[in-house]
Design an enzyme around this catalytic site. Structure first.
Site, PDB file in Angstrom:
ATOM      1  CG  ASP A 181      -9.328 -37.482 -52.522  1.00 25.96           C
ATOM      2  OD1 ASP A 181      -8.132 -37.364 -52.838  1.00 25.96           O
ATOM      3  OD2 ASP A 181      -9.740 -38.350 -51.730  1.00 25.96           O
TER       4      ASP A 181
ATOM      5  CD  GLU B  91      -4.019 -39.926 -50.099  1.00 27.48           C
ATOM      6  OE1 GLU B  91      -3.008 -40.290 -49.488  1.00 27.48           O
ATOM      7  OE2 GLU B  91      -4.918 -39.259 -49.539  1.00 27.48           O
TER       8      GLU B  91
HETATM    9 ZN   LIG Z   1      -3.110 -36.220 -48.338  1.00 29.70          ZN
END
Ligand SMILES: [Zn+2]
Length: 421
Positions: free
Chosen positions: A91, A186
């Site tokens: 992401d 993340e």
């Molecule tokens: Zn990163």
């Protein structure tokens, strides 16, 4: 005596074409979404990565229902080698759009500012990006200035896939089983929520998500949250003299007494921690103040929490009929506590960086990473450079040469674990 010197490894230049394929897929995550992955579009990149890993010859490569990609590079040695994993996230940050990314390559960078063509107000200034000084003669990938680039962390994805491709095509380089894990979400702190570590079956891991070439990060902050709930004394404001104790004013008094020189994010760096208010809400009768506490050591955290409680008590003295409650919640811990139990993880990484022709530099992250969470879930996991700079912004950039150095570092690291097993 015959000295057999192994032929040097001839590396390839294919990482950038992979990287350019990945950055044009929008994978922005969304903290407001309750699903996993938080945005379905992340699976589009996950499917591409799984199919590329399959095409390379990693037969178990797949995307699972939560948006995680798993794959194995099978061992090609008879030695017993610890299973290591390379990990990156798919992401991009919710802070800056990642839609319609139009990458450009500034070939043979000569120094000076880089004006981005799609929005000339966006300028990567040499004075504000001192790392550019190390890139003279290199090829620098940027966007056109209207989006982020997504080198955080698609540089890491490209480097891991490229290293996997290289290892499969060069069986002369011996290695144990190597696992690949690509995570969603993340950037919104949920990157390892649905990671199945039993299925992964790795002993040690490395995230490939760091900044400058040669850097290895084995430390993160230790982190707690603090919530102070204040109950004041409410009365009609027209008849409040000598009676009212205003919860909002108590909370404001606490904020006012927080340290300003030192122990705050604006005045600290390096290994210094801080107290940092992140939310305040309330009315006359009741107010809530939320803070985060950060330090690199547990006793440093405790000291800062004691300091906070001292401030709260001093303020409360002026409001004898009001009460407070202070709740501390652990958030994450410095991964160094775990990684230091296995010094070979860092020793091997330092040697791999050296073999890639770089000077290894050990640094600490003033934040948390997926690696710190993985470390405390039982998978020790420092962070190795990917070459990404100015991430979460439209000025984000990465150099072709740094990405190639990261590929070499991964390949050498795989070989070193086998050599020293
Ligand atoms: Zn990163």
């Amino acid at each position: 005596m015959v000295l057999i010197v192994p032929a040097p490894i001839a590396f390839e230049h294919t990482v950038t074409e992979r990287f350019l394929r990945y950055v044009v897929i929008d994978t922005q995550s969304d903290p407001a979404s309750p699903t996993c992955p938080s945005t379905d579009k992340q699976k589009e990149l996950g499917r591409l990565l799984a199919s590329e890993l399959q095409a390379i010859g990693l037969r178990d490569a797949h995307l699972d229902q939560h948006g995680y990609v798993y794959a194995t590079i099978p061992a090609n040695t008879t030695k017993q080698v610890p299973v290591i994993c390379f990990c990156s996230h798919m992401d991009t940050s919710p802070d800056c759009t990642g839609r319609d990314v139009k990458p450009q390559i500034v070939r043979n960078y000569r120094g000076g500012d880089i004006v981005l063509p799609g929005d000339p107000s966006q300028i990567i200034r040499a004075a504000e990006h001192p790392a550019l000084a190390d890139q003279i003669g290199n090829d620098i990938v940027t966007t056109d200035g209207t989006t982020l680039l997504g080198a955080d962390n698609k540089a890491g994805l490209a480097e891991i896939v490229d290293a996997a491709h290289f290892l499969i095509r060069h069986p002369r380089i011996k290695h144990g089983a190597i696992k690949i894990l690509f995570t969603p979400d993340e950037e919104i702190g949920r990157g390892v929520d649905k990671a199945d570590l039993n299925k992964l079956g790795a002993d040690f891991a490395y995230t490939i998500d760091g900044e400058s070439a040669g850097h290895i990060e084995d430390e993160t902050f230790s982190a707690d949250g603090a919530v102070i709930t204040i109950e004041g004394v409410s009365t009609h404001p027209g008849y409040a003299k000598g009676k009212m104790e205003h919860a909002i004013k108590i909370a404001a008094g606490i904020v006012d007494r927080l340290p300003k020189q030192g122990c705050s994010p604006e005045t600290t760096e390096g290994k210094q921690g801080f107290l940092h208010p992140i939310g305040i809400s309330g009315a006359l009768e009741k107010a809530t103040l939320s803070l985060i506490v950060r330090d690199f050591t547990d006793h440093g955290l405790k000291d800062k929490e004691a300091l906070l409680e001292g401030i709260v008590k001093a303020v409360m003295k002026e409001f004898p009929r009001s009460t407070y409650r202070l709740e501390i919640t652990p958030q994450y811990r410095n991964m160094k506590q775990v990684i230091d139990r296995h010094p070979e993880i860092i020793d091997h990484a330092m040697e791999a960086v050296r073999r890639a022709g770089l000077e290894p530099v050990k640094t600490a992250i003033r934040g948390g990473t997926d690696g710190s969470r993985l470390s405390f879930m039982g998978l020790p996991c420092p962070n190795i450079f990917a070459g990404e700079h100015a991430f979460h912004s439209r000025l984000e950039w990465v150099s072709v040469q740094d990405m190639e150095k990261a590929v070499q570092t991964i390949v050498h690291l795989a070989a070193i674990w086998e050599e020293r097993a």
